[in-house]
Design a protein around this motif. Sequence first.
Motif, mmCIF file in Angstrom:
data_model
loop_
_atom_site.group_PDB
_atom_site.id
_atom_site.type_symbol
_atom_site.label_atom_id
_atom_site.label_comp_id
_atom_site.label_asym_id
_atom_site.label_seq_id
_atom_site.Cartn_x
_atom_site.Cartn_y
_atom_site.Cartn_z
ATOM 1 N N SER A 102 -2.220 -34.202 -42.092
ATOM 2 C CA SER A 102 -0.975 -34.893 -41.777
ATOM 3 C C SER A 102 -1.191 -35.940 -40.686
ATOM 4 O O SER A 102 -2.311 -36.168 -40.231
ATOM 5 C CB SER A 102 0.090 -33.874 -41.340
ATOM 6 O OG SER A 102 1.349 -34.480 -41.228
ATOM 7 N N ILE A 103 -0.077 -36.556 -40.283
ATOM 8 C CA ILE A 103 -0.085 -37.642 -39.301
ATOM 9 C C ILE A 103 0.494 -37.140 -37.976
ATOM 10 O O ILE A 103 1.505 -36.422 -37.953
ATOM 11 C CB ILE A 103 0.768 -38.833 -39.807
ATOM 12 C CG1 ILE A 103 0.348 -39.250 -41.217
ATOM 13 C CG2 ILE A 103 0.686 -40.003 -38.836
ATOM 14 C CD1 ILE A 103 -1.023 -39.811 -41.329
ATOM 15 N N VAL A 104 -0.122 -37.529 -36.894
ATOM 16 C CA VAL A 104 0.389 -37.182 -35.565
ATOM 17 C C VAL A 104 1.751 -37.848 -35.351
ATOM 18 O O VAL A 104 1.950 -39.016 -35.699
ATOM 19 C CB VAL A 104 -0.594 -37.664 -34.480
ATOM 20 C CG1 VAL A 104 -0.010 -37.429 -33.089
ATOM 21 C CG2 VAL A 104 -1.931 -36.952 -34.616
ATOM 22 N N ASP A 105 2.705 -37.098 -34.782
ATOM 23 C CA ASP A 105 3.981 -37.704 -34.387
ATOM 24 C C ASP A 105 4.460 -37.092 -33.086
ATOM 25 O O ASP A 105 3.813 -36.209 -32.514
ATOM 26 C CB ASP A 105 5.031 -37.585 -35.501
ATOM 27 C CG ASP A 105 5.411 -36.145 -35.821
ATOM 28 O OD1 ASP A 105 5.449 -35.305 -34.902
ATOM 29 O OD2 ASP A 105 5.688 -35.847 -37.003
ATOM 30 N N GLU A 106 5.622 -37.557 -32.600
ATOM 31 C CA GLU A 106 6.091 -37.183 -31.266
ATOM 32 C C GLU A 106 6.534 -35.737 -31.154
ATOM 33 O O GLU A 106 6.702 -35.214 -30.046
ATOM 34 C CB GLU A 106 7.236 -38.122 -30.836
ATOM 35 C CG GLU A 106 8.559 -37.917 -31.569
ATOM 36 C CD GLU A 106 8.617 -38.606 -32.911
ATOM 37 O OE1 GLU A 106 9.703 -38.619 -33.522
ATOM 38 O OE2 GLU A 106 7.579 -39.148 -33.364
ATOM 39 N N CYS A 107 6.742 -35.041 -32.272
ATOM 40 C CA CYS A 107 7.219 -33.652 -32.230
ATOM 41 C C CYS A 107 6.140 -32.624 -32.543
ATOM 42 O O CYS A 107 6.407 -31.424 -32.490
ATOM 43 C CB CYS A 107 8.379 -33.473 -33.216
ATOM 44 S SG CYS A 107 9.866 -34.407 -32.815
ATOM 45 N N ARG A 141 8.969 -30.973 -37.306
ATOM 46 C CA ARG A 141 10.374 -30.973 -37.726
ATOM 47 C C ARG A 141 10.822 -32.332 -38.260
ATOM 48 O O ARG A 141 11.845 -32.426 -38.938
ATOM 49 C CB ARG A 141 11.251 -30.575 -36.540
ATOM 50 C CG ARG A 141 11.226 -31.564 -35.377
ATOM 51 C CD ARG A 141 11.824 -30.989 -34.120
ATOM 52 N NE ARG A 141 11.014 -29.909 -33.588
ATOM 53 C CZ ARG A 141 11.314 -29.229 -32.498
ATOM 54 N NH1 ARG A 141 12.423 -29.510 -31.830
ATOM 55 N NH2 ARG A 141 10.532 -28.248 -32.069
ATOM 56 N N ASN A 142 10.059 -33.390 -37.960
ATOM 57 C CA ASN A 142 10.407 -34.718 -38.472
ATOM 58 C C ASN A 142 10.419 -34.767 -39.997
ATOM 59 O O ASN A 142 11.046 -35.646 -40.584
ATOM 60 C CB ASN A 142 9.432 -35.777 -37.951
ATOM 61 C CG ASN A 142 9.781 -36.235 -36.540
ATOM 62 O OD1 ASN A 142 10.882 -35.988 -36.056
ATOM 63 N ND2 ASN A 142 8.843 -36.877 -35.873
ATOM 64 N N GLY A 149 21.481 -30.063 -35.803
ATOM 65 C CA GLY A 149 20.357 -30.809 -36.359
ATOM 66 C C GLY A 149 19.956 -31.957 -35.460
ATOM 67 O O GLY A 149 20.523 -32.161 -34.388
ATOM 68 N N TRP A 150 18.978 -32.705 -35.927
ATOM 69 C CA TRP A 150 18.458 -33.834 -35.173
ATOM 70 C C TRP A 150 18.970 -35.117 -35.817
ATOM 71 O O TRP A 150 18.987 -35.264 -37.027
ATOM 72 C CB TRP A 150 16.935 -33.799 -35.135
ATOM 73 C CG TRP A 150 16.270 -33.712 -36.466
ATOM 74 C CD1 TRP A 150 15.658 -34.714 -37.149
ATOM 75 C CD2 TRP A 150 16.159 -32.554 -37.297
ATOM 76 N NE1 TRP A 150 15.174 -34.263 -38.347
ATOM 77 C CE2 TRP A 150 15.473 -32.937 -38.466
ATOM 78 C CE3 TRP A 150 16.582 -31.218 -37.163
ATOM 79 C CZ2 TRP A 150 15.197 -32.045 -39.501
ATOM 80 C CZ3 TRP A 150 16.310 -30.331 -38.193
ATOM 81 C CH2 TRP A 150 15.618 -30.753 -39.341
ATOM 82 N N SER A 151 19.415 -36.042 -34.981
ATOM 83 C CA SER A 151 20.050 -37.262 -35.476
ATOM 84 C C SER A 151 19.013 -38.288 -35.915
ATOM 85 O O SER A 151 18.009 -38.510 -35.230
ATOM 86 C CB SER A 151 20.938 -37.863 -34.384
ATOM 87 O OG SER A 151 21.570 -39.037 -34.832
ATOM 88 N N GLN A 152 19.265 -38.904 -37.061
ATOM 89 C CA GLN A 152 18.462 -40.019 -37.532
ATOM 90 C C GLN A 152 19.361 -41.232 -37.735
ATOM 91 O O GLN A 152 20.518 -41.096 -38.131
ATOM 92 C CB GLN A 152 17.744 -39.655 -38.841
ATOM 93 C CG GLN A 152 16.688 -38.572 -38.653
ATOM 94 C CD GLN A 152 15.850 -38.355 -39.906
ATOM 95 O OE1 GLN A 152 16.346 -38.395 -41.015
ATOM 96 N NE2 GLN A 152 14.562 -38.115 -39.716
#
Length: 408
Positions: free
Chosen positions: A42-47, A16-17, A232-235
Amino acid sequence: MMKKKKLSTLISSASRNAGGVFEVVRCLNSRLDQYIDNQVLSIVDECIDDDLDLWGNTELILEKHIGPRSLLFSPGLIKALRRENPDIVHVHGIWQGTSLASLKYHKGNQRPYIISPHGMLDPWAIRNSRWKKEIVGRWYEYEHLKSASCIHALCESEYDSIRQFGLTNPVCIIPNGIDLPSLPSVSRSGKNVRNIVFIGRIHPKKGIKELITAWSKQAKEITENWNLVIAGWSQLNHQDELIELCDNLDIANQQMSVDDFVSQQSSMTGSSVYFVGPVFGEQKNSLLQVSDVFALTSFSEGLPMSILEAWSYCLPVLITPFCNLPEGKQEEAAIEVIFESDVPNSIDIVQGLQVVMEMSDDDRIAMGMRGRKLVENKFTWDHIAKQMNSVYDWLLGKTEKPKCVKMK
């Protein structure tokens, strides 16, 4: 039996990032299976752990990055691409380490690649973090863009931005797509309190601050029958800024889960702004079912998936020209905010917001149905995948140039 061509798709985040690009790549690649062997790198991320299941049967190869998160440089991604040895590469997004991986692979074997900038070459996007883009551009991105076999534009406006950037590559113009849900089961007629909803990244470029400010300028007798919902998710800590803005403008606001918001509809009163957090899957479906208007007053977009989703749920939409969906206004499926200056502001949003809130239920419902029809005719993923595959075949020398491709 003829062997299928092999595609490797590169995206900086497979979660979702990546915002709407996550949905685009996931849905497009699932439809491309009928034409091509494809995988996503792709790249590993926290989500990523939360979103892995959404990829279904799509092969996903994940690598770690080194250095700043903002650049996502990944030697592992470069090695994986060389190991997989695809016939063609498709890069979604620019200004990231995925571009460097694509360029290095191309230099090793001269195989074709296509770039989907997703609005990242639009003027507003270029001005944003200009110093970073200049550094990355000189390092690898300018060469990566100029050497692309084809660049993918989502609409005519993005095509113009690509040419204004100075690129002379072939450009294919293919929109994003959508999976059509069942028709909404909840009546939108005769409600005591109605909902205007935004769904997406909570980021300054989305124009949410200006939307809330425009909301504060509406007459009380209008807003008392409406709520504004931000999902949504805050940035960049932008949601905290929006909550502070609500407090400063004396707008009632509350944070709650989307499940609680949906379940409390019958007892809701109006004039409030609700922050309900990220929504996916069934939660998103539930929120769109109880919504009456979708708003995206953005300053920079490629072709926003959220608008196509809103139309698929028969919702009228409030958009800006930067949403790059002129079909919405042409087919009377959208109210388009017209900005009087080069700098978008809340004053210009006030009138559009007032128009859509003062429409009758029947008129809003009819507008939403026109949006649904527009999606059915032009924006389904099966149709989009067929067009994209025709571009791949052309780049591999298997067919003539498709009609969607424009040469300089």
